[in-house]
Motif scaffolding. Sequence first.
Motif, PDB file in Angstrom:
ATOM      1  N   ARG A 246       0.829  -1.214   0.000  1.00 33.94           N
ATOM      2  CA  ARG A 246       0.000   0.000   0.000  1.00 33.94           C
ATOM      3  C   ARG A 246       0.861   1.261   0.000  1.00 33.94           C
ATOM      4  O   ARG A 246       0.568   2.225  -0.701  1.00 33.94           O
ATOM      5  CB  ARG A 246      -0.938  -0.006   1.216  1.00 33.94           C
ATOM      6  CG  ARG A 246      -2.087  -0.989   1.113  1.00 33.94           C
ATOM      7  CD  ARG A 246      -3.121  -0.733   2.193  1.00 33.94           C
ATOM      8  NE  ARG A 246      -4.241  -1.659   2.102  1.00 33.94           N
ATOM      9  CZ  ARG A 246      -4.355  -2.769   2.810  1.00 33.94           C
ATOM     10  NH1 ARG A 246      -3.414  -3.098   3.687  1.00 33.94           N
ATOM     11  NH2 ARG A 246      -5.404  -3.558   2.663  1.00 33.94           N
TER      12      ARG A 246
ATOM     13  N   ALA B 105       3.663   1.693  -1.260  1.00 33.53           N
ATOM     14  CA  ALA B 105       4.285   1.875  -2.571  1.00 33.53           C
ATOM     15  C   ALA B 105       3.293   2.393  -3.607  1.00 33.53           C
ATOM     16  O   ALA B 105       3.682   2.677  -4.744  1.00 33.53           O
ATOM     17  CB  ALA B 105       4.885   0.552  -3.043  1.00 33.53           C
ATOM     18  N   GLY B 106       2.018   2.490  -3.214  1.00 33.46           N
ATOM     19  CA  GLY B 106       1.012   2.978  -4.150  1.00 33.46           C
ATOM     20  C   GLY B 106       0.171   1.897  -4.773  1.00 33.46           C
ATOM     21  O   GLY B 106      -0.515   2.128  -5.773  1.00 33.46           O
TER      22      GLY B 106
ATOM     23  N   ASP C 208       0.395  -2.590  -8.429  1.00 32.53           N
ATOM     24  CA  ASP C 208       0.949  -2.306  -9.749  1.00 32.53           C
ATOM     25  C   ASP C 208       2.186  -1.407  -9.677  1.00 32.53           C
ATOM     26  O   ASP C 208       3.074  -1.493 -10.532  1.00 32.53           O
ATOM     27  CB  ASP C 208      -0.111  -1.662 -10.640  1.00 32.53           C
ATOM     28  CG  ASP C 208      -1.229  -2.644 -10.993  1.00 32.53           C
ATOM     29  OD1 ASP C 208      -0.907  -3.816 -11.253  1.00 32.53           O
ATOM     30  OD2 ASP C 208      -2.401  -2.236 -10.992  1.00 32.53           O
ATOM     31  N   ALA C 209       2.265  -0.563  -8.648  1.00 34.21           N
ATOM     32  CA  ALA C 209       3.426   0.324  -8.490  1.00 34.21           C
ATOM     33  C   ALA C 209       4.547  -0.333  -7.691  1.00 34.21           C
ATOM     34  O   ALA C 209       5.719   0.023  -7.847  1.00 34.21           O
ATOM     35  CB  ALA C 209       2.999   1.623  -7.799  1.00 34.21           C
ATOM     36  N   TRP C 210       4.186  -1.274  -6.850  1.00 38.83           N
ATOM     37  CA  TRP C 210       5.160  -1.904  -5.957  1.00 38.83           C
ATOM     38  C   TRP C 210       6.048  -2.900  -6.690  1.00 38.83           C
ATOM     39  O   TRP C 210       5.600  -3.608  -7.584  1.00 38.83           O
ATOM     40  CB  TRP C 210       4.408  -2.589  -4.818  1.00 38.83           C
ATOM     41  CG  TRP C 210       5.240  -3.508  -3.973  1.00 38.83           C
ATOM     42  CD1 TRP C 210       6.119  -3.163  -2.995  1.00 38.83           C
ATOM     43  CD2 TRP C 210       5.266  -4.942  -4.044  1.00 38.83           C
ATOM     44  NE1 TRP C 210       6.696  -4.292  -2.437  1.00 38.83           N
ATOM     45  CE2 TRP C 210       6.189  -5.394  -3.068  1.00 38.83           C
ATOM     46  CE3 TRP C 210       4.605  -5.881  -4.825  1.00 38.83           C
ATOM     47  CZ2 TRP C 210       6.454  -6.746  -2.860  1.00 38.83           C
ATOM     48  CZ3 TRP C 210       4.866  -7.233  -4.635  1.00 38.83           C
ATOM     49  CH2 TRP C 210       5.788  -7.654  -3.655  1.00 38.83           C
ATOM     50  N   GLN C 211       7.306  -2.969  -6.285  1.00 36.19           N
ATOM     51  CA  GLN C 211       8.230  -3.996  -6.751  1.00 36.19           C
ATOM     52  C   GLN C 211       8.932  -4.591  -5.545  1.00 36.19           C
ATOM     53  O   GLN C 211       9.403  -3.851  -4.674  1.00 36.19           O
ATOM     54  CB  GLN C 211       9.274  -3.411  -7.705  1.00 36.19           C
ATOM     55  CG  GLN C 211       8.735  -3.014  -9.059  1.00 36.19           C
ATOM     56  CD  GLN C 211       8.394  -4.207  -9.938  1.00 36.19           C
ATOM     57  OE1 GLN C 211       8.931  -5.302  -9.747  1.00 36.19           O
ATOM     58  NE2 GLN C 211       7.511  -4.003 -10.894  1.00 36.19           N
TER      59      GLN C 211
ATOM     60  N   GLN D  42       4.334 -10.551  -5.714  1.00 32.47           N
ATOM     61  CA  GLN D  42       5.048 -10.189  -6.938  1.00 32.47           C
ATOM     62  C   GLN D  42       4.468 -10.963  -8.116  1.00 32.47           C
ATOM     63  O   GLN D  42       4.251 -10.408  -9.202  1.00 32.47           O
ATOM     64  CB  GLN D  42       6.545 -10.488  -6.785  1.00 32.47           C
ATOM     65  CG  GLN D  42       7.404 -10.064  -7.965  1.00 32.47           C
ATOM     66  CD  GLN D  42       7.510  -8.555  -8.128  1.00 32.47           C
ATOM     67  OE1 GLN D  42       7.581  -7.835  -7.148  1.00 32.47           O
ATOM     68  NE2 GLN D  42       7.514  -8.089  -9.371  1.00 32.47           N
TER      69      GLN D  42
ATOM     70  N   LYS E 213       1.122  -9.727  -9.521  1.00 28.92           N
ATOM     71  CA  LYS E 213       1.099  -8.549 -10.378  1.00 28.92           C
ATOM     72  C   LYS E 213       0.646  -8.936 -11.788  1.00 28.92           C
ATOM     73  O   LYS E 213      -0.093  -8.208 -12.442  1.00 28.92           O
ATOM     74  CB  LYS E 213       2.488  -7.892 -10.421  1.00 28.92           C
ATOM     75  CG  LYS E 213       2.877  -7.203  -9.118  1.00 28.92           C
ATOM     76  CD  LYS E 213       4.350  -6.833  -9.104  1.00 28.92           C
ATOM     77  CE  LYS E 213       4.685  -5.729 -10.066  1.00 28.92           C
ATOM     78  NZ  LYS E 213       4.119  -4.413  -9.663  1.00 28.92           N
TER      79      LYS E 213
END
Length: 213
Positions: free
Chosen positions: A123, A125-126, A129-132, A147, A150
């Motif tokens: 969350r 990380a946004g 879809d934005a998180w890695q 991961q 995604k």
Amino acid sequence: MATSAVHRGGADTLLVMLPGALMTPQHMEQAGILAAVQQRGLPLDLIAPDLHALEGCNRAALHALAVGLLLPARAHYRQVWLGGISRGGQLALSCLAEHAALVDGLCLIAPYAGSRLTTNAIRRAGGIDAWQASPAQWQDPEFRLWQWLKQPDIQIPVFMGYGAHDRFADGMALLAARLPSAHHCQLPGAHDWPVWQRLWAQFLDLGFFARRS
């Protein structure tokens, strides 16, 4: 330590159904999980394994599941399905993410989406879809699952259900959104056996496993 609960009827399909945290195979047997298969006359063998000693370590449990159960089962069955309740559902989904070739179908009942450490990191990380995943997170099967979520490549039938008032429902809704091709079912109720039993009945009655004539 509890032993596995097993229903065998000479079927060519096996479902490995994983108990949740603090749940033994005997809890599943007492709740009628195995009896429901037998009562319907389904051509389905079922095993609820005892992974209790490993439940605190997803890495060890995943290895035991893949190497100790699913791989040998594929030598004896035409199809091998995997499922689980709560934490067992999370483990089943993680196993699909890491060992897709071993699984022909998936049954997720109130699957645990992960700890707050995991979901909060995503969350912050946004969103997914934005998180890695960082190199450190990549070592954790729970982060590796997200991961994979995604862009999950799922080529098998999936059932996912949970209670609308489950205390983990927010996380389960996030999971459900990443599994658009699954057969979804949400029933009134909480994170408890009355809901899980009804979801199990719905799963068995969907026709994935044709009744014997």
